[in-house]
Design a protein around this motif. Sequence first.
Motif, short mmCIF file in Angstrom:
data_model
loop_
_atom_site.label_atom_id
_atom_site.label_comp_id
_atom_site.label_asym_id
_atom_site.label_seq_id
_atom_site.Cartn_x
_atom_site.Cartn_y
_atom_site.Cartn_z
N ALA A 1 0.83 -1.20 0.00
CA ALA A 1 0.00 0.00 0.00
C ALA A 1 0.87 1.26 0.00
CB ALA A 1 -0.93 0.00 1.21
N VAL A 2 1.98 1.23 0.76
CA VAL A 2 2.89 2.39 0.72
C VAL A 2 3.49 2.49 -0.67
CG1 VAL A 2 5.06 3.33 1.64
CG2 VAL A 2 3.40 2.32 3.20
N GLY A 3 3.76 1.33 -1.28
CA GLY A 3 4.30 1.33 -2.65
C GLY A 3 3.31 1.97 -3.61
N SER A 4 2.03 1.69 -3.42
CA SER A 4 1.02 2.30 -4.28
C SER A 4 0.98 3.82 -4.06
CB SER A 4 -0.35 1.70 -3.96
OG SER A 4 -1.36 2.46 -4.56
N ALA A 5 1.04 4.21 -2.80
CA ALA A 5 0.91 5.63 -2.48
C ALA A 5 2.15 6.43 -2.90
CB ALA A 5 0.66 5.78 -0.97
N VAL A 6 3.33 5.89 -2.61
CA VAL A 6 4.56 6.62 -2.95
C VAL A 6 4.82 6.47 -4.44
CG1 VAL A 6 7.05 6.58 -2.69
CG2 VAL A 6 5.60 6.37 -0.67
N GLY A 7 4.85 7.58 -5.13
CA GLY A 7 5.08 7.50 -6.58
C GLY A 7 5.50 8.85 -7.13
N LEU A 8 5.20 9.04 -8.41
CA LEU A 8 5.62 10.28 -9.06
C LEU A 8 5.04 11.50 -8.35
CD1 LEU A 8 5.04 8.98 -12.68
CD2 LEU A 8 7.26 9.44 -11.62
N SER B 1 -5.01 1.59 12.53
CA SER B 1 -3.59 1.88 12.77
C SER B 1 -2.79 1.62 11.50
CB SER B 1 -3.05 1.06 13.94
OG SER B 1 -3.17 -0.31 13.64
N THR B 2 -3.19 0.60 10.72
CA THR B 2 -2.45 0.32 9.49
C THR B 2 -2.61 1.47 8.49
OG1 THR B 2 -2.96 -1.99 9.88
CG2 THR B 2 -2.10 -1.46 7.73
N SER B 3 -3.83 2.00 8.36
CA SER B 3 -4.04 3.14 7.44
C SER B 3 -3.22 4.33 7.90
CB SER B 3 -5.52 3.55 7.40
OG SER B 3 -6.30 2.46 7.04
N GLY B 4 -3.14 4.53 9.22
CA GLY B 4 -2.33 5.65 9.75
C GLY B 4 -0.87 5.50 9.34
N MET B 5 -0.37 4.27 9.41
CA MET B 5 1.03 4.05 9.03
C MET B 5 1.25 4.34 7.55
SD MET B 5 1.92 0.58 11.08
CE MET B 5 3.61 0.49 10.53
N ILE B 6 0.29 3.93 6.73
CA ILE B 6 0.44 4.12 5.28
C ILE B 6 0.45 5.63 4.96
CG2 ILE B 6 -0.68 3.75 3.03
CD1 ILE B 6 -1.89 1.15 4.35
N ALA B 7 -0.50 6.35 5.55
CA ALA B 7 -0.57 7.80 5.27
C ALA B 7 0.68 8.51 5.82
CB ALA B 7 -1.84 8.38 5.90
N GLY B 8 1.14 8.07 7.00
CA GLY B 8 2.33 8.69 7.60
C GLY B 8 3.56 8.47 6.73
N ALA B 9 3.73 7.23 6.25
CA ALA B 9 4.91 6.94 5.42
C ALA B 9 4.85 7.73 4.12
CB ALA B 9 4.97 5.44 5.12
N ASP B 10 3.66 7.82 3.54
CA ASP B 10 3.54 8.55 2.26
C ASP B 10 3.90 10.02 2.44
OD1 ASP B 10 2.63 8.61 -0.56
OD2 ASP B 10 1.15 10.01 0.27
N THR B 11 3.42 10.61 3.54
CA THR B 11 3.69 12.03 3.77
C THR B 11 5.17 12.25 4.09
OG1 THR B 11 1.45 12.18 4.63
CG2 THR B 11 2.89 14.03 5.10
N ALA B 12 5.75 11.33 4.87
CA ALA B 12 7.18 11.46 5.18
C ALA B 12 8.00 11.42 3.90
CB ALA B 12 7.61 10.35 6.13
N VAL B 13 7.64 10.51 2.98
CA VAL B 13 8.42 10.42 1.73
C VAL B 13 8.30 11.72 0.93
CG1 VAL B 13 8.59 9.28 -0.52
CG2 VAL B 13 8.37 7.92 1.55
N ALA C 1 11.48 13.83 0.02
CA ALA C 1 11.79 14.05 -1.40
C ALA C 1 12.22 15.50 -1.63
CB ALA C 1 10.58 13.71 -2.27
N GLY C 2 11.56 16.44 -0.94
CA GLY C 2 11.96 17.84 -1.06
C GLY C 2 13.39 18.05 -0.56
N LEU C 3 13.70 17.40 0.58
CA LEU C 3 15.05 17.56 1.16
C LEU C 3 16.09 16.82 0.32
CD1 LEU C 3 14.15 17.03 4.92
CD2 LEU C 3 14.67 19.19 3.75
N CYS C 4 15.63 15.92 -0.54
CA CYS C 4 16.55 15.16 -1.40
C CYS C 4 16.86 15.96 -2.67
CB CYS C 4 15.88 13.83 -1.74
SG CYS C 4 16.66 12.88 -3.03
N ILE C 5 15.82 16.55 -3.25
CA ILE C 5 15.96 17.16 -4.57
C ILE C 5 16.59 18.56 -4.53
CG2 ILE C 5 14.58 18.14 -6.47
CD1 ILE C 5 12.71 15.74 -6.16
N PHE C 6 16.08 19.42 -3.64
CA PHE C 6 16.48 20.83 -3.74
C PHE C 6 17.94 21.12 -3.39
CE2 PHE C 6 11.78 21.31 -3.52
CZ PHE C 6 11.65 21.74 -4.82
#
Length: 479
Positions: A21-28, A265-277, A281-286
């Motif tokens: 699910a995190v794989g689905s959420a984290v993307g372009l 709790s599982t949905s919370g983890m998925i949303a948290g991981a997606d937002t963290a990425v 990503a901003g701290l990686c690119i800029f």
Amino acid sequence: MVAAPSGHENWSSRGAFILAAVGSAVGLGNLVRFPAEAGTNGGGAFVLFYVFCVVLIGLPVLLSEVLIGRHGQAAAPISFRKIAEESGGSKAWGTVASLGVFSAFLVLSFYCVIGGWVLYYIGLFAQDIVASGATSGAFADQSFEQVDSYFGGMVSNGVATSVLDVGFVGITVFFVARGVSGGIEKVAVYLMPAFFFLLLGITVYGMFGGALSRTVDYLFTFEPDKLSGEVMLAAVGQAFFSLSLGVAGMVTYGAYVGRDVNLASTSGMIAGADTAVALIAGLCIFPIVFVAGLEPNGGLGLMFQTLPHAFSDIPFGTLIGLAFFIMVGFAALTSSVSLMEAPTSWAMERLGLPRVQAALGVSVAASVLGVLCALSTGSLSSFHPLGFIPMFEGMGVLDVLDTFTGKLTMPIGALLTAVFIGWVASRRLLDEENGLSGGLHRFWLFLVRWFCPLVLTLILFGGIFPETTGQMLGFLSGG
Ligand code: PFF
């Protein structure tokens, strides 16, 4: 409880589901759109507003989608229909989910075109390593204009981008055809840890370049005056796209979740991981962009034009560039797999097709539409099939699909999901499934009954009448 149909597949563990699910959420969406929007649209104020949208709108709908899938244990339209029947609602709710499955198919078609572009850049950097070694900056002996021309040259070559698109669809179907635990889960379990490793590695590399404080300023300086009504709408839309909502993808993944898993709790983890990425990503690119002395441009240009220039100016640029595009490719693949799984599971259950045939059928159809997208950025660039509709004026097929799904079908799908859970599904069923109790349970119900439908109606209205809605919101927020 609804028994699982015979032959029904399941994730092998809760961890596998979370990774998929995190794989689905984290993307372009996380790697391109979020950093670009945060930087230009109010920095810290945008980020704060985005997190607010994820918590109050994204997360409740995510929980609703996974819950519908887990309870129905079937393709999305069938799961919706089962819950409607058990709750005394209309069978027509199944049709709502069919709309979601159809949007997943449309998103898949253009997402794989961009996935194909990523393959092209992986090839470019790999070739450069062979030609000039791993330690130099990328494209060392080439002029700024030459590096710049790669993107234009690629998108205007409709035949090459079509081949790349079909290649990306091919990689996706390779995993989807192998089933839930044999393919979809494997791709997530191997690629997601590799993705995190690359993301953190490149971020740490960038931090030593000396542009960290400028990046933090750019991303997090709190500028509420830049948070106009239109920007707020874009932020909610982005939260939805990023969490893969409104296209039945999470309903489909939910159908393979075991009954022992706590969905809240599982949905919370998925949303948290997606937002963290998205934030990382901003701290990686800029830092990489700023160290190279460049100004970031928005949207896809940030990834396909600004970054290749930046990689040409930094030590180990070829290697970092290659690692970066491989990382993007991994993120795009775990998302495209989930986009393909929604129509595939529908074709298996509705048309009775075996998995391999269902996945191949979806792939052929998505390739046809993808080739149309690819050609419309190249030789058919003056082809504007829906240009007579103001919303799609001047757009090629790829942009029409992006706009149509992002502004219409995804918000409609998410809106109807919230209404379905808030007003149609029986309270007893929700009680049994959602993993919440007491005040949190009541708060979630309030969000899906009132808050989410209201905000989603606004997004929808904003997509169709951007100026009026933007002004209205700007006025309400005092902007
Ligand atoms: N969440 C993905 C991204 O941020 O790129 C896009 C996406 C994947 C949307 C899967 C919808 C979906 F079902």
